[in-house]
Enzyme design. Structure first.
Site, PDB file in Angstrom:
ATOM      1  N   TYR A  18      21.196 -53.692  57.133  1.00 15.12           N
ATOM      2  CA  TYR A  18      20.678 -54.879  56.428  1.00 15.12           C
ATOM      3  C   TYR A  18      21.868 -55.579  55.774  1.00 15.12           C
ATOM      4  CZ  TYR A  18      16.045 -52.698  56.919  1.00 15.12           C
ATOM      5  OH  TYR A  18      14.896 -52.120  57.416  1.00 15.12           O
ATOM      6  N   PHE A  34       6.486 -53.933  57.539  1.00 16.03           N
ATOM      7  CA  PHE A  34       5.718 -55.188  57.588  1.00 16.03           C
ATOM      8  C   PHE A  34       4.314 -54.998  56.982  1.00 16.03           C
ATOM      9  CE2 PHE A  34       8.139 -56.739  61.677  1.00 16.03           C
ATOM     10  CZ  PHE A  34       9.258 -56.997  60.901  1.00 16.03           C
ATOM     11  N   GLY A  49       2.902 -58.224  56.684  1.00 17.73           N
ATOM     12  CA  GLY A  49       3.050 -59.054  57.873  1.00 17.73           C
ATOM     13  C   GLY A  49       4.500 -59.397  58.185  1.00 17.73           C
ATOM     14  N   PHE A 103       7.857 -61.051  58.778  1.00 19.87           N
ATOM     15  CA  PHE A 103       8.332 -62.430  58.927  1.00 19.87           C
ATOM     16  C   PHE A 103       7.175 -63.404  59.183  1.00 19.87           C
ATOM     17  CE2 PHE A 103      11.980 -59.747  60.194  1.00 19.87           C
ATOM     18  CZ  PHE A 103      12.861 -60.146  59.207  1.00 19.87           C
TER      19      PHE A 103
HETATM   20  N1  LIG Z   1      11.935 -49.424  60.463  1.00 23.66           N
HETATM   21  C1  LIG Z   1      11.991 -50.684  60.813  1.00 23.66           C
HETATM   22  O1  LIG Z   1      12.224 -51.033  61.976  1.00 23.66           O
HETATM   23  C2  LIG Z   1      11.734 -51.742  59.777  1.00 23.66           C
HETATM   24  C3  LIG Z   1      11.531 -53.081  60.180  1.00 23.66           C
HETATM   25  C4  LIG Z   1      11.276 -54.018  59.209  1.00 23.66           C
HETATM   26  C5  LIG Z   1      11.224 -53.660  57.862  1.00 23.66           C
HETATM   27  N2  LIG Z   1      11.450 -52.368  57.486  1.00 23.66           N
HETATM   28  C6  LIG Z   1      11.360 -51.949  56.060  1.00 23.66           C
HETATM   29  O2  LIG Z   1      10.058 -52.286  55.600  1.00 23.66           O
HETATM   30  C7  LIG Z   1      10.154 -53.034  54.384  1.00 23.66           C
HETATM   31  C8  LIG Z   1       8.968 -53.983  54.299  1.00 23.66           C
HETATM   32  O3  LIG Z   1       8.985 -54.900  55.361  1.00 23.66           O
HETATM   33  P1  LIG Z   1       9.375 -56.441  55.199  1.00 23.66           P
HETATM   34  O4  LIG Z   1      10.068 -56.643  53.892  1.00 23.66           O
HETATM   35  O5  LIG Z   1      10.077 -56.837  56.427  1.00 23.66           O
HETATM   36  O6  LIG Z   1       7.984 -57.157  55.263  1.00 23.66           O
HETATM   37  P2  LIG Z   1       6.737 -57.266  54.277  1.00 23.66           P
HETATM   38  O7  LIG Z   1       6.883 -56.339  53.125  1.00 23.66           O
HETATM   39  O8  LIG Z   1       5.527 -57.173  55.127  1.00 23.66           O
HETATM   40  O9  LIG Z   1       6.814 -58.786  53.805  1.00 23.66           O
HETATM   41  C9  LIG Z   1       7.931 -59.327  53.205  1.00 23.66           C
HETATM   42  C10 LIG Z   1       7.713 -60.828  53.159  1.00 23.66           C
HETATM   43  O10 LIG Z   1       6.587 -61.122  52.329  1.00 23.66           O
HETATM   44  C11 LIG Z   1       6.993 -61.933  51.221  1.00 23.66           C
HETATM   45  N3  LIG Z   1       6.290 -61.401  50.035  1.00 23.66           N
HETATM   46  C12 LIG Z   1       6.466 -60.207  49.442  1.00 23.66           C
HETATM   47  N4  LIG Z   1       5.616 -60.052  48.413  1.00 23.66           N
HETATM   48  C13 LIG Z   1       4.881 -61.205  48.367  1.00 23.66           C
HETATM   49  C14 LIG Z   1       3.847 -61.663  47.529  1.00 23.66           C
HETATM   50  N5  LIG Z   1       3.390 -60.893  46.534  1.00 23.66           N
HETATM   51  N6  LIG Z   1       3.313 -62.886  47.764  1.00 23.66           N
HETATM   52  C15 LIG Z   1       3.770 -63.660  48.775  1.00 23.66           C
HETATM   53  N7  LIG Z   1       4.752 -63.289  49.621  1.00 23.66           N
HETATM   54  C16 LIG Z   1       5.311 -62.055  49.405  1.00 23.66           C
HETATM   55  C17 LIG Z   1       8.482 -61.794  51.116  1.00 23.66           C
HETATM   56  O11 LIG Z   1       9.057 -62.982  50.624  1.00 23.66           O
HETATM   57  P3  LIG Z   1       9.748 -63.057  49.163  1.00 23.66           P
HETATM   58  O12 LIG Z   1      11.092 -62.424  49.300  1.00 23.66           O
HETATM   59  O13 LIG Z   1       9.785 -64.512  48.892  1.00 23.66           O
HETATM   60  O14 LIG Z   1       8.843 -62.323  48.233  1.00 23.66           O
HETATM   61  C18 LIG Z   1       8.877 -61.565  52.569  1.00 23.66           C
HETATM   62  O15 LIG Z   1       8.986 -62.805  53.240  1.00 23.66           O
HETATM   63  C19 LIG Z   1      11.504 -53.741  54.489  1.00 23.66           C
HETATM   64  O16 LIG Z   1      11.959 -54.185  53.237  1.00 23.66           O
HETATM   65  C20 LIG Z   1      12.356 -52.658  55.139  1.00 23.66           C
HETATM   66  O17 LIG Z   1      12.837 -51.776  54.119  1.00 23.66           O
HETATM   67  C21 LIG Z   1      11.677 -51.416  58.432  1.00 23.66           C
END
Ligand SMILES: NC(=O)c1ccc[n+]([C@@H]2O[C@H](COP(=O)([O-])OP(=O)(O)OC[C@H]3O[C@@H](n4cnc5c(N)ncnc54)[C@H](OP(=O)(O)O)[C@@H]3O)[C@@H](O)[C@H]2O)c1
Length: 304
Positions: free
Chosen positions: A72, A222, A225, A227
Site C-alpha cells: 500500500y 471491501f 463495497g 472502490f
Molecule cells: N486482501 C486483499 O486483497 C485486500 C483488498 C482490498 C482491501 N483489503 C483490506 O481491506 C480493508 C477494507 O477495504 P477497503 O478499505 O478497500 O474498502 P471498504 O472498507 O469497503 O471501503 C472503503 C471506502 O469506503 C469509504 N468509507 C469508509 N467509511 C465510510 C463511511 N462511514 N461513510 C461513507 N464512506 C465510507 C472510504 O472513503 P473515505 O476514506 O472517504 O472514508 C473508502 O472509499 C482495506 O483497508 C485493506 O486493509 C485487502
C-alpha cells in the site's frame, strides 16, 4: 445508538475474538489502513496529518486490529502506522499481507516467488519497525480481483519457513478458494482468511460457516463495497428506520452474520472512522436481518 462517537464514549467494538491456537485476542471491529495511501493506493496521502490522526483515533477508541500491507503506497501505509503508533501498544495486532508488488505506474504485480515473498516480509518488518510480524496473510494472485483455483503450496511453504525462522508469528490466507484453504491447513496453521465479502457479495457464505466451525477468523475485505461503495434502497431504508447510516448497517450486518467475522473497514477520515466504530453498537432484529438478506438475492437476480 450513536451515529457518531465522542472520545468519552465507551464502546465494546463488537466483542472479542481469539485467533485459533494463539493468545492473540482482538476486538471484532478493527481498522483497514489501505485508504491512507494516496489516490489509487499509490504514493503519499493528500492529507498526511489527517492520515496520522485516523490511526491515533482508532487506537484511542480501542481498536487493536489493524490490517495493512507494504504494497500500500508502496511502503507509505506502513510508514504512517509506524510514525503514528510506534512503540505499539502491547495488545495491538498488526496483520499484513505479501504476494504482490507495485509497478512504477502504480500497477499491481503478482510477486509469488521465494525471493519476492522474503523481500515482502523484510519490507514489512523494516517499515513497521518490528522484529517479528504478528500475522502475515499470503495474498494469492492466481486471481487478481477474485480467487482462482491452483496450488498455493509453493508460496505458502516459503511463508511457513519464514515463520519457523521467527520472523512471522501466525499465518493467514487472502483471496483464496475453499480448496486452497484446505490445502493451506495441511501445510501450516491458518489463523485467518481475508476475502472479498459484504452484504451484496456473498460468494463465501459456505466458507465462512466452515471456518467458524474451525474457529478460524474470516476478515472480509471491501466490507463497505471498496472502490464501489455499497448502494441499495433496502440498506438506505433500514438505516433511516434505525437512525443510522447505510454504512453502519452494512457493518453491523457483517458482525451479526457470524461470530468469526472480524471487520477492517477502511477510511481516511476521522469522521467516517467514528461512524464505522459506532456501528458495533447497532442491534439488528431478526426481521431487519431478513430484509437485508434480500439485498444479495436481488443483486443475484439482477445479474442473472
Ligand atoms: N486482501 C486483499 O486483497 C485486500 C483488498 C482490498 C482491501 N483489503 C483490506 O481491506 C480493508 C477494507 O477495504 P477497503 O478499505 O478497500 O474498502 P471498504 O472498507 O469497503 O471501503 C472503503 C471506502 O469506503 C469509504 N468509507 C469508509 N467509511 C465510510 C463511511 N462511514 N461513510 C461513507 N464512506 C465510507 C472510504 O472513503 P473515505 O476514506 O472517504 O472514508 C473508502 O472509499 C482495506 O483497508 C485493506 O486493509 C485487502
Amino acid at each position: 445508538m450513536p451515529v457518531n462517537l465522542t472520545s468519552t464514549d465507551e464502546i465494546k467494538l463488537g466483542g472479542a475474538f481469539t485467533f485459533p491456537g494463539t493468545s492473540m485476542t482482538v476486538h471484532r471491529m478493527g481498522y483497514g489502513a489501505m485508504q491512507l495511501a494516496g489516490p489509487g493506493v499509490f504514493g503519499p496521502p493528500k492529507d498526511r496529518n489527517g492520515a496520522l490522526a485516523v490511526l491515533r483515533e482508532a487506537v484511542a477508541f480501542g481498536v487493536n486490529h489493524i490490517d495493512t500491507s507494504d504494497f500500500y503506497g508502496p511502503h507509505v501505509t506502513n510508514q504512517l502506522i509506524r510514525e503514528a503508533l510506534h512503540p505499539y501498544p502491547t495488545n495491538l495486532v498488526i496483520v499484513t499481507k505479501i504476494g504482490a508488488r507495485r509497478g512504477q505506474d502504480g500497477s499491481w504485480i503478482p510477486a509469488p516467488s521465494p525471493e519476492e515473498l522474503k523481500r515482502g516480509v523484510h519490507d514489512n518488518l523494516r517499515n513497521l519497525g518490528l522484529d517479528v510480524l504478528d500475522v502475515v496473510n499470503l495474498r494469492s494472485t492466481l486471481g487478481i480481483e477474485e480467487p482462482a483455483e491452483g496450488s498455493i503450496e509453493a508460496p505458502l511453504t516459503v511463508l511457513a519457513n519464514l515463520q519457523q525462522q521467527g520472523l512471522v508469528r501466525h499465518i493467514g490466507l487472502s483471496n483464496v478458494t475453499p480448496a486452497q484453504v484446505a490445502e493451506g491447513r495441511q501445510i501450516c496453521e491458518i489463523v485467518c482468511v481475508q476475502n472479498h465479502y459484504n452484504l451484496a457479495h456473498r460468494t463465501d457464505d459456505a466458507l465462512i460457516d466452515d471456518l467458524a466451525r474451525a474457529g478460524i477468523a474470516y476478515v472480509p475485505y471491501f466490507p463497505l463495497g471498496g472502490f464501489t461503495p455499497l448502494q441499495s434502497r433496502t440498506l438506505s431504508e433500514v438505516a433511516q428506520h434505525l437512525s443510522a447510516t447505510p454504512m453502519q448497517v452494512a457493518l453491523a450486518w457483517l458482525l451479526h452474520r457470524a461470530g468469526n467475522i472480524l471487520l477492517i473497514p477502511g477510511t481516511s477520515s476521522v469522521a467516517h472512522l467514528r461512524e464505522n466504530l459506532a456501528a458495533a453498537e447497532l442491534n439488528l432484529s431478526d426481521n431487519v436481518l431478513q430484509e437485508l438478506d434480500a439485498v444479495a438475492r436481488t443483486k443475484a437476480s439482477n445479474a442473472a
